[in-house]
Write an enzyme that holds these catalytic residues in place. Structure first.
Site, PDB file in Angstrom:
ATOM      1  N   CYS A  79      53.613  37.630  49.012  1.00 53.81           N
ATOM      2  CA  CYS A  79      52.752  38.053  50.118  1.00 53.81           C
ATOM      3  C   CYS A  79      53.322  37.547  51.445  1.00 53.81           C
ATOM      4  CB  CYS A  79      51.308  37.606  49.876  1.00 53.81           C
ATOM      5  SG  CYS A  79      50.112  38.474  50.942  1.00 53.81           S
ATOM      6  N   HIS A 185      50.482  40.506  45.081  1.00 51.79           N
ATOM      7  CA  HIS A 185      50.230  39.220  44.422  1.00 51.79           C
ATOM      8  C   HIS A 185      50.391  39.377  42.901  1.00 51.79           C
ATOM      9  CE1 HIS A 185      48.523  36.763  47.730  1.00 51.79           C
ATOM     10  NE2 HIS A 185      48.199  37.932  48.226  1.00 51.79           N
ATOM     11  N   GLU A 187      50.128  37.121  40.704  1.00 51.12           N
ATOM     12  CA  GLU A 187      49.117  36.274  40.048  1.00 51.12           C
ATOM     13  C   GLU A 187      47.725  36.911  40.056  1.00 51.12           C
ATOM     14  OE1 GLU A 187      48.705  35.071  44.381  1.00 51.12           O
ATOM     15  OE2 GLU A 187      50.254  35.874  43.063  1.00 51.12           O
TER      16      GLU A 187
END
Length: 203
Positions: A79, A185, A187
């Protein structure tokens, strides 16, 4: 060990948890010696470019990151962390980046039609560019990942490995040598994101 650089730019619990879930040893750290002894580096980031860049400098880790990359160690920026890999950003002025990826970071509203909401928040599919990157070893073109951003990487065709369609082709991921970056992202991108992190651990 994977060093997740902790320089005061947000809650990184989900990133640490993602590596734990795939059985990889990752540590949140601001210790230069731990970063130097790591096998790989993650540069996370949320918020404003100038503030994050200053915090990285103030932490003393700006030069550590550059030195470790120069030594050949794999780095993944996520990001805002990806945006900081670029030469400069035009987010509220002009600000110097790490210069590890050629190009700049500019407002999405310069290229995205007015009917599209900014920031871009949500799931969007990936379009691969060039030879399939090692980072995408375990995923397919068209897989969906999670974005939250108002700025995007520009003038980076030589490093572009994936884009996403959001009223225009927006940079989704870049790579140059041992340096990788994702605007999305991993994650927060479910099984696809975990597969990307797993692939990074094998680079």
């Amino acid at each position: 060990m994977i060093a997740i650089i902790d320089y005061g730019v947000g809650n990184l619990f989900s990133l640490v948890s993602s590596f734990a879930y795939i059985g990889k040893d990752a540590k949140l750290t601001a210790d230069p010696e731990e970063i130097k002894s790591s096998d790989r580096i993650i540069l996370p980031g949320v918020g404003a470019f100038a503030d994050a860049a200053q915090k990285l400098r103030d932490s003393g880790l700006w030069d550590v990151v550059c030195e470790e990359v120069k030594s050949g160690k794999p780095l993944l920026g996520i990001c805002l962390g990806m945006q900081m890999l670029f030469e400069r950003s035009y987010e509220y002025g002009e600000h110097e980046g790490l210069g590890l990826i050629s190009g700049s970071v500019r407002p999405m509203n310069e290229v995205v039609p007015s009917e599209f909401k900014i920031p871009q928040i949500g799931w969007n599919s990936l379009k691969f560019h060039g030879e399939k990157s090692k980072l995408f070893k375990y995923i397919n073109e068209g897989d969906f990942v999670y974005f939250v951003h108002s700025y995007h990487g520009c003038d980076c065709d030589d490093a572009l490995i994936a884009s996403t369609e959001y009223g225009a082709q927006i940079t989704a991921a870049v790579a140059s040598g041992n340096v990788y970056g994702t605007q999305f992202h991993p994650e927060k991108s479910g099984e696809v994101g975990l597969a990307i992190l797993r692939a990074f651990c094998e680079i």
